[in-house]
Motif scaffolding. Sequence first.
Motif, short mmCIF file in Angstrom:
data_model
loop_
_atom_site.label_atom_id
_atom_site.label_comp_id
_atom_site.label_asym_id
_atom_site.label_seq_id
_atom_site.Cartn_x
_atom_site.Cartn_y
_atom_site.Cartn_z
N TYR A 109 76.09 -55.87 -39.70
CA TYR A 109 75.19 -56.01 -40.85
C TYR A 109 74.87 -57.47 -41.15
CZ TYR A 109 75.40 -51.04 -41.68
OH TYR A 109 75.27 -49.67 -41.54
N LYS A 141 75.42 -57.43 -47.50
CA LYS A 141 75.67 -56.52 -46.38
C LYS A 141 75.91 -55.09 -46.86
CE LYS A 141 78.70 -59.50 -44.66
NZ LYS A 141 78.20 -60.82 -45.15
N GLY A 142 76.56 -54.97 -48.03
CA GLY A 142 76.80 -53.65 -48.59
C GLY A 142 75.51 -52.92 -48.92
N GLU A 143 74.49 -53.66 -49.35
CA GLU A 143 73.21 -53.04 -49.67
C GLU A 143 72.54 -52.46 -48.42
OE1 GLU A 143 70.68 -55.55 -52.09
OE2 GLU A 143 72.47 -56.54 -52.89
N PHE A 145 74.17 -51.45 -45.75
CA PHE A 145 74.98 -50.28 -45.40
C PHE A 145 74.60 -49.07 -46.24
CE2 PHE A 145 78.78 -47.75 -46.43
CZ PHE A 145 79.04 -47.21 -45.18
N VAL A 146 74.48 -49.27 -47.55
CA VAL A 146 74.15 -48.15 -48.45
C VAL A 146 72.74 -47.64 -48.16
CG1 VAL A 146 73.75 -47.51 -50.87
CG2 VAL A 146 75.74 -48.90 -50.25
#
Length: 206
Positions: A109, A141-143, A145-146
Amino acid sequence: MRQEIKNRAKQLLRGNYWPCVAVCAIVYGILYAVSGCTFAVAGILISGPLTVGMAQFFIRTTRGEQARIQDVFNGFSNFGRNLGGYLWMELFVFLWSLLFIIPGIIKMYAYYFTPYILADCPNVRATDAIKISMHMTQGHKGEIFVMHLSFIGWSILSSLTFGVVGVFYAAPYIELSMAGLYDRLRALALSEGRVTEDMLTGVVAP
């Protein structure tokens, strides 16, 4: 932000449906055709430039610019750079994955927008595109992934229909959403100073 981007992607898909479907059909069709063992080398040589060309098409569509189906082959116009950037990205993700799965996913990511940067910033070097992607995805990076996770239903439905739903709706919808996310995080990185216009024009190295 995620839902806003996805809603806009749906609107764009309605207004550019057949070109978006055609691009996904061309790219996935070619990649499938060269995915056999006999054509493994051809697959490696083609996948990078095609990915960059597809990213360019969907970036232009997202921005309301003129996007042509043949843009998908623009990634071959700077073949060495685009292939090199893609291969470096894949190599780094692979090497990080050797340390365990989690570091590989995180780096995947971190480097995710490398093809988009190669498509959007023609003067940026291959290795610099990877660095800019790292700056752009820092803290976000979490955004990404989600966003990917939110399409899992479409991916399952596509598999159940042997790719029909994928080509004719899910894939163009996902590609437009990811291009929209790229544009949003690009603007955010510029406003926060993590990325500069000089980096994106290749004037200075990141």
